[in-house]
Structure formats: structure tokens, C-alpha cells
Design an enzyme around this catalytic site. Structure first.
Site, PDB file in Angstrom:
ATOM      1  N   CYS A 378       0.847  -1.204   0.000  1.00 32.51           N
ATOM      2  CA  CYS A 378       0.000   0.000   0.000  1.00 32.51           C
ATOM      3  C   CYS A 378       0.879   1.251   0.000  1.00 32.51           C
ATOM      4  O   CYS A 378       1.712   1.442   0.888  1.00 32.51           O
ATOM      5  CB  CYS A 378      -0.904  -0.027   1.230  1.00 32.51           C
ATOM      6  SG  CYS A 378      -1.630   1.569   1.606  1.00 32.51           S
ATOM      7  N   CYS A 381       0.762   3.346   3.131  1.00 38.27           N
ATOM      8  CA  CYS A 381       1.564   2.789   4.230  1.00 38.27           C
ATOM      9  C   CYS A 381       3.038   3.109   3.988  1.00 38.27           C
ATOM     10  O   CYS A 381       3.757   3.519   4.905  1.00 38.27           O
ATOM     11  CB  CYS A 381       1.371   1.274   4.310  1.00 38.27           C
ATOM     12  SG  CYS A 381      -0.323   0.752   4.583  1.00 38.27           S
TER      13      CYS A 381
END
Ligand code: SF4
Length: 458
Positions: A378, A381
Site C-alpha cells: 500500500c 503505508c
């Protein structure tokens, strides 16, 4: 130049019509290019161009022309589609001013390009177009749920520039089905996507099918998550233009590199009318039920769909900014669930499923715990990795432990049910004396913001 609206003109101009809940699918044309060329407007141009067009062409009409949205551009546009390298164009224009970019866009696409106007500070786009001296078109999506102030502002803008905005309305049958089935405020219950799809995305899609290019007010600084890579011009990753098929539409973002403050300085300097909602603390402006004012220091996107997680804060109009997850937690395009791990630090505890289940069970802990639910693929992230590691270093030995739990793939359903996982990353704080974790509500993932959250709860 005196012109008259023909009775065959089928776009609804009246803002009073536009407020009906169901809309009127018969009141707009999918492609406004179907206007008779004689269609014209009896409008006086209130302002004359203050700046000569950049790169003015001999064929261009430099006299005062109604800069009305519905007036066809002169025949300066090559109808034969030019094959060109849009990425190279984006590189060439990366350092260009918004005015230069706008001028280039209008020069290249003439009547086949239009400005998407939301009724917010993207009025700057209209001012830039006006300053080029070229004819330009403006369209807007009337969702039926806009603030009264926005409808009045549309009218003010039309009068200020002597234009007609080409309103696009949602399909009446679709709105009817949604509202009769789920009520007027279903987006608070099951998310904004369905309503936005009916009221915004489909009308937009119809509008774009009549164009080769469109102009948006997207800026890199608007949404750190979803808009940080917006180029000044790109092949539209999500919508099709009049030729159909992928790559048939070009999206221009002339203010991609402009900071919000600079837009406002420009609007003030040029004495451009602005939506009165801005004076009430609204920065980003959308539909009335889904937009609210923000406090000083809050990011503008925090005023939109505030009950949802940060990653979903695109209404679908710019959905190419988002990377879609599939059910397995992998991501299309740039990532996969096999990506190498992140948040690797001696001060970050890698929690297993039993480990985080234990945290959930404990009524009282020796230490508070900050835990990020993440997926290594991600990009949001990845974007917070450095600050999270710095946070862990800062908190070492302080009585607050920092952990991570990989919550994609097989763990996703558990994390959604037990750990409030919405989208990645989800950040939780487990206070010392409560089993119930508290979810970090903000998009701001810098160390100071995370520390403020911890200090308020520890
Ligand atoms: Fe519906 Fe809200 Fe989307 Fe407007 S912003 S279309 S009201 S969900």
C-alpha cells in the site's frame, strides 16, 4: 455580437430547475457539441480580456467574442487527431505557468475541451481561460444536492464572465431508484460511492464522451494521499472521450503545481468572485450533505466525507488517482501482496495474529500500544513508513509500545471485524486501562500529529 438562444437548445440553464431532487434527464445533451451552430446567446461580455492570448494564432479571433460556454471555437482546431506523446508534453509544461498551460490546452483542443467547474476556487480556471482571450467552454455537475450558496455562485460566475455553464444532471430514473430504495442520506450508512456514481460520475462520463479533453482544478497539495502525483497533463486514466476507448481523452490540470495559497492570492489580485462558503470556513466544496467547514490547520480534504477513511476521498471524478485493491489484498498496477515488508525497526514490534488478539483481550496493560494495520504494497503505508519509524524511536522506553500488524490477505476479514480496519493504513491506540482500541481519525501521519494523538490518550 447579439445572439439568441434557439428553442432547440436542450441544456437546462436555470438554477431553479437544477435544485430538483430527481433531476431531469431530458434537460441536457450527452454531448453539447450537438448544439446547432446557430445557437447563440444574447450576452453582454462584462469583462474584456486583460491579457493577450499566448501564442496567438493568425486565425484566432482577437476581437471581443462572447466567452460563452456554448459558443463554438473558431476553426483553429485540427480535427484530425494528433498522435502525440502526452507524457512528453507534461514534462515540457511541468514548469509552465497555469496561464501558459491553459492557453496550450485551449489552443490544441478548441471546442473539444471544456473546464470542469465545481463552484469552488477552481473558478481560477475560468479566470485563466478568460485571460487567454480564447473561446472556452465550462461545464458543471449539478448533483441536486449542492449548497444554495453554490447555485448562486454559478449565477454570479455566468454574469461575471458572460458565459453559460453547461450543467450536467443525473439521470432521473437512477436517482429515483437510489432514493426510493435507500433514502436521501444512504451515503452516511454505506459510503458515498453509490450516490456519487449516480449523481456525479455517470453525468461526468456522459459529458466527457462529447470531448477530447477536459480541464480540472486538481492540485498536488489537495490530498496528500491521492493527488500527490497529478501531472499538468495526462491521458485520462479513467474516462473515455468522443473517439471512445482507452486513451481517447486527455486531462489537463493547469494548477497541479500551484499551492492553495497562491490560488487565493491570484483570485484576490484579479478580483475574481468566490463562493461565499469559503468565508464560512469551507475550503473544498462539494455537495451540501457531504461537505463541511474545517478548522485552522485541518487539511481541506478533511471537510469531505469525514465519516469515511482517507483513502476513499475521491468521489470518482478523479478515480484514476486511486489504486484499487482486490479482495485478496493485492493491488492492481504497482504492488502485490508479495511485496517486501515495511516498518522494519528494532523499536517496532511485529505482532502476529495471537499477539494482537491478546492485546484485544487485555483489560489492563503495562504499556499503551500504538499499532498500525498495514499492507506492505500500500503506497499510503509506504508513505508513512519514515514517520512511523521515527515515532517508534521517540517512544522507545516511554511507556508506549509501537507495533505493526499486517492485515491484508487472510487477516483482512479479521481486521475488518475486530480491529476497525477500513482502508490501509489504519492506526490504533490501545490505552493502558481499556481493552477497546481507539482509531486514529486523521489523514495526517507526521510524527507531531501522531504524538498529539498519543499524548491525548496515554
Ligand atoms: Fe451524493 Fe454526497 Fe457524492 Fe454528492 S458528494 S453525489 S450527495 S454522496
Amino acid at each position: 455580437m447579439a445572439l439568441a438562444v434557439t428553442s432547440s437548445t436542450s441544456i437546462a440553464f436555470s438554477s431553479s430547475n437544477s435544485r430538483t431532487e430527481q433531476g431531469d434527464s431530458s434537460s441536457f445533451q450527452p454531448s453539447d457539441r450537438s448544439f446547432p451552430s446557430s445557437a447563440a446567446l444574447n450576452l453582454s461580455r462584462k469583462r474584456s480580456p486583460a491579457v493577450k492570448a499566448l501564442n496567438a494564432e493568425p486565425k484566432r479571433n482577437d476581437s471581443i467574442v462572447p466567452a460563452a460556454a456554448t459558443v463554438f471555437a473558431p476553426d483553429v482546431v485540427e480535427k484530425a487527431a494528433e498522435v502525440e506523446d502526452i507524457e512528453k508534453l507534461a514534462q515540457d509544461l511541468e514548469k509552465a505557468s497555469p496561464l501558459e498551460i491553459m492557453d496550450k490546452a485551449l489552443e490544441k483542443y478548441g471546442n473539444d475541451i471544456a473546464i470542469a467547474f465545481s463552484g469552488a476556487e477552481d473558478v481560477a480556471l475560468i479566470e485563466y481561460a478568460h485571460l487567454t482571450g480564447r473561446p472556452y467552454r465550462v461545464f458543471s455537475l449539478d448533483t441536486g444536492r449542492l449548497n444554495p450558496e453554490t447555485y448562486k455562485f454559478f449565477d454570479t460566475v455566468e454574469k461575471h464572465y458572460g458565459i453559460r455553464i453547461e450543467y450536467m444532471f443525473p439521470d432521473a430514473v437512477e436517482v429515483q431508484a437510489l432514493v426510493r430504495t435507500k433514502g436521501l442520506f444512504s451515503f452516511y450508512e454505506d459510503g458515498h460511492q453509490e450516490c456519487c456514481r449516480v449523481r456525479k460520475v455517470r453525468p461526468l462520463s456522459r459529458a466527457l464522451k462529447g470531448l477530447r479533453a477536459w480541464i480540472t482544478g486538481q492540485r498536488k497539495d489537495q490530498s496528500p494521499g491521492t493527488r500527490s502525483e497529478v501531472p499538468v497533463v495526462q491521458v485520462d486514466p479513467a474516462f473515455e472521450g468522443m473517439d471512445g476507448g482507452s486513451g481517447s481523452l486527455v486531462k489537463w490540470n493547469p494548477v497541479a503545481n500551484v499551492a492553495g495559497n497562491d490560488i487565493w492570492n491570484f483570485l484576490r489580485t484579479m478580483e475574481v468572485p468566490v463562493n461565499p462558503l469559503h468565508a464560512q470556513g469551507y475550503i473544498s466544496i462539494g455537495c451540501e450533505p457531504c461537505t463541511r467547514s474545517v478548522l485552522p490547520g485541518q487539511h481541506e480534504r478533511e471537510g469531505r466525507w469525514w465519516w469515511e477513511d482517507a483513502k476513499a476521498k475521491e468521489c470518482g471524478l478523479h478515480k484514476g488517482n486511486l489504486k484499487e485493491e482486490n479482495g485478496n489484498g493485492s493491488v492492481d498496477g504497482n504492488g502485490s501482496s508479495a511485496a517486501s515488508d515495511i516498518f522494519e525497526s528494532q523499536n517496532i514490534v511485529n505482532l502476529s495474529r495471537p499477539g494482537i488478539e491478546n492485546l484485544l483481550k487485555m483489560e489492563a496493560r503495562q504499556d499503551g500500544w500504538m499499532v498500525v494495520l498495514y499492507a506492505p504494497w500500500c503506497k499510503f503505508c509506504q508513505a508513512m513508513e519514515a514517520s512511523y519509524i521515527e515515532l517508534a524511536d521517540k517512544l522507545a522506553g516511554s511507556g508506549v509500545k509501537v507495533g505493526k500488524f499486517r492485515a491484508d490477505g487472510d487477516q483482512k476479514a479479521f481486521a475488518q471485524q475486530e480491529l476497525q480496519l477500513g482502508t490501509f493504513p489504519t492506526i490504533l491506540f490501545f490505552p493502558k486501562h481499556s481493552s477497546r482500541p481507539i482509531k486514529y481519525p486523521s489523514e495526517k501521519r507526521d510524527v507531531d500529529s501522531l504524538m498529539a494523538f498519543i499524548n491525548a490518550l496515554r
